[in-house]
Design an enzyme around this catalytic site. Structure first.
Site, PDB file in Angstrom:
ATOM      1  N   LEU A 178      -1.668  -1.269  -4.035  1.00 19.16           N
ATOM      2  CA  LEU A 178      -2.837  -0.506  -3.618  1.00 19.16           C
ATOM      3  C   LEU A 178      -2.459   0.963  -3.486  1.00 19.16           C
ATOM      4  O   LEU A 178      -1.667   1.337  -2.620  1.00 19.16           O
ATOM      5  CB  LEU A 178      -3.364  -1.037  -2.282  1.00 19.16           C
ATOM      6  CG  LEU A 178      -3.595  -2.548  -2.197  1.00 19.16           C
ATOM      7  CD1 LEU A 178      -3.998  -2.940  -0.786  1.00 19.16           C
ATOM      8  CD2 LEU A 178      -4.636  -2.993  -3.217  1.00 19.16           C
TER       9      LEU A 178
ATOM     10  N   GLY B 204       3.980  -0.371  -1.567  1.00 16.98           N
ATOM     11  CA  GLY B 204       3.870  -0.997  -2.883  1.00 16.98           C
ATOM     12  C   GLY B 204       5.150  -0.854  -3.678  1.00 16.98           C
ATOM     13  O   GLY B 204       5.535  -1.761  -4.431  1.00 16.98           O
TER      14      GLY B 204
ATOM     15  N   TYR C  40       0.851  -1.186   0.000  1.00 24.57           N
ATOM     16  CA  TYR C  40       0.000   0.000   0.000  1.00 24.57           C
ATOM     17  C   TYR C  40       0.893   1.246   0.000  1.00 24.57           C
ATOM     18  O   TYR C  40       1.811   1.361   0.798  1.00 24.57           O
ATOM     19  CB  TYR C  40      -0.892  -0.053   1.237  1.00 24.57           C
ATOM     20  CG  TYR C  40      -1.844   1.107   1.438  1.00 24.57           C
ATOM     21  CD1 TYR C  40      -2.192   1.955   0.400  1.00 24.57           C
ATOM     22  CD2 TYR C  40      -2.414   1.343   2.680  1.00 24.57           C
ATOM     23  CE1 TYR C  40      -3.072   3.001   0.594  1.00 24.57           C
ATOM     24  CE2 TYR C  40      -3.289   2.388   2.890  1.00 24.57           C
ATOM     25  CZ  TYR C  40      -3.611   3.215   1.851  1.00 24.57           C
ATOM     26  OH  TYR C  40      -4.473   4.265   2.046  1.00 24.57           O
ATOM     27  N   CYS C  41       0.637   2.163  -0.926  1.00 22.85           N
ATOM     28  CA  CYS C  41       1.384   3.411  -1.053  1.00 22.85           C
ATOM     29  C   CYS C  41       2.869   3.084  -1.236  1.00 22.85           C
ATOM     30  O   CYS C  41       3.228   2.274  -2.084  1.00 22.85           O
ATOM     31  CB  CYS C  41       1.121   4.300   0.158  1.00 22.85           C
ATOM     32  SG  CYS C  41       1.780   5.978  -0.001  1.00 22.85           S
ATOM     33  N   VAL C  42       3.755   3.667  -0.422  1.00 23.98           N
ATOM     34  CA  VAL C  42       5.182   3.412  -0.618  1.00 23.98           C
ATOM     35  C   VAL C  42       5.533   1.963  -0.288  1.00 23.98           C
ATOM     36  O   VAL C  42       6.547   1.438  -0.767  1.00 23.98           O
ATOM     37  CB  VAL C  42       6.024   4.400   0.226  1.00 23.98           C
ATOM     38  CG1 VAL C  42       5.936   4.068   1.709  1.00 23.98           C
ATOM     39  CG2 VAL C  42       7.471   4.422  -0.236  1.00 23.98           C
TER      40      VAL C  42
END
Length: 401
Positions: free
Chosen positions: A233, A209, A205-207
């Site tokens: 995500l 990812g 999720y976010c960084v």
């Protein structure tokens, strides 16, 4: 109407000013929007009909309460106003937030690995391993029971694992991307795979990812097939269109951030990160609460997402500075020049199926930028565009339709 006309006129000056680059125009327009948001009539008692009505109906009690709350927020900010967005006493971790039952199965100097207990009679062979962002706490994906991605995945028959990142301190202040890859990505994957002996479905999720993508590329290069799939995500792998966040990432601004890190003992303070993200949506994340708390005298409401938003973590200086320079300024991950563990990262080598999620109103990972990542992977890629923003676009449960 006069205020709206003046705001539009001022912003139009920035967009049409001669002799400016496109980035300079966008930066000027951004600051004009900040100034316009701050000078809105609704931010002042005499320009806010709701506040005046509350003042007269309460015989001044509303404004007295507002001044008390302003003083409390000033005291909490240690000399700067730290606007309260959510009732700090409304939630308690382990009781009303982050309540999905589980246990810590592994820890090292950087992470704790949480395994959640299953609820189904049969459990799928391949588990899910989630890498949340190291900005704020892991439980954004396990908020209230009705708003928990972890609980939903668990109820689909998956064994779910979550990485909880340590807030940077004197021991971890010098950690960089290689440390996060080794002690975070590889360490978690090693434990989960050894436990299940089955391909692992990794999600970032976010960084988180970006880290999951880098890990997947390194594994693919080594012919390591322990990843069954990769889900991203609200996560960028191409940072060429980072939205308003990119307006303030250049050599000069990064130099200022590096000085801030040095002044704070080698760590990037979480409060500074929160303030920067709040400025991307000032009307929603700053000035509406100025009106509610200081002019109307209203108590802060219970809001799980904003409670999490105020629960910051510090970041290691080298990790954060490298993220700004290499990911945002140089866009090196998309260009294949991002170096991890001594080797450049090539996302095209990933053969596992990739699922990419973006949110239509995301102001941190704009969907246009996230979508560019589709072209970096050469295998089976699925892209989904959700509604809402950076957080709600991910954690909104299916029941919300």
């Amino acid at each position: 109407r006069i205020y709206l006309a003046q705001s539009a006129w001022a912003e139009n000056l920035a967009w049409n000013a001669p002799g400016l680059s496109e980035t300079e125009r966008r930066r000027a327009a951004f600051f004009i929007r900040q100034a316009s948001a701050a000078m809105a009539p609704s931010n002042m008692l005499m320009g806010n009909p709701r506040a005046l009505k509350a003042l007269f109906e309460s015989d001044g009690a509303s404004i007295r309460k507002g001044f008390e709350q302003l003083q409390n927020d000033f005291d909490a900010g240690h000399g700067r106003i730290n606007v309260t967005q959510s009732d700090p006493g409304a939630f308690e971790l382990g009781k009303t937030l982050a309540v999905t039952p589980g246990e810590i199965v592994f820890k090292n100097p950087l992470i704790e690995l949480i395994r959640y207990f299953p609820t189904t009679d049969k459990v799928r062979q391949s588990p899910v391993l989630i890498f949340p962002p190291w900005i704020n706490k892991y439980y954004v994906l396990d908020l209230t029971p009705k708003n928990s991605l972890v609980a939903w995945l668990r109820d689909q028959g998956f064994t779910v694992y979550m990485v909880s990142w340590r807030s940077a301190d004197g021991e971890t202040k010098d950690f960089d991307w290689d440390d996060y890859l080794a002690l975070g990505g590889r360490a978690a994957l090693d434990w989960v795979y050894n436990e299940h002996k089955a391909p692992v479905n990794a999600a970032g999720y976010c960084v988180g990812g970006a880290l999951a993508s880098i890990l997947a590329a390194r594994l693919a290069e080594d012919k390591d097939n322990r990843l069954g799939s990769l889900s991203l995500l609200a996560a960028q792998t191409d940072f060429s269109e980072p939205g308003d966040l990119g307006l303030f990432i250049d050599d000069h601004s990064i130099g200022g951030i590096e000085q801030m890190i040095a002044d704070n003992g080698g760590v990037m303070p979480g409060e500074a990160m929160r303030d920067a993200f709040n400025l991307l949506r000032p009307e929603d994340l700053i000035w509406r609460y100025v009106e509610e708390r200081y002019l109307l005298g209203q108590e802060a409401k219970a809001f799980d997402l904003l409670y999490w938003n105020s629960d910051q973590t510090n970041l290691p200086g080298p990790l954060h500075a490298a993220s700004l320079r290499r990911l945002y300024l140089e866009n090196s991950l998309a260009k294949g020049s991002f170096v991890a563990e001594g080797k450049p990262i090539d996302l095209a080598k990933i053969t596992a199926p990739v699922f990419i999620h973006a949110a239509r109103k995301d102001h941190i990972s704009p969907f246009a930028s996230v979508y560019k990542g589709v072209k970096l992977f050469k295998g089976d890629v699925t892209f989904v565009l959700a509604d809402s923003g950076h957080i709600a676009g991910v954690v909104n449960p299916p029941a919300a339709n």
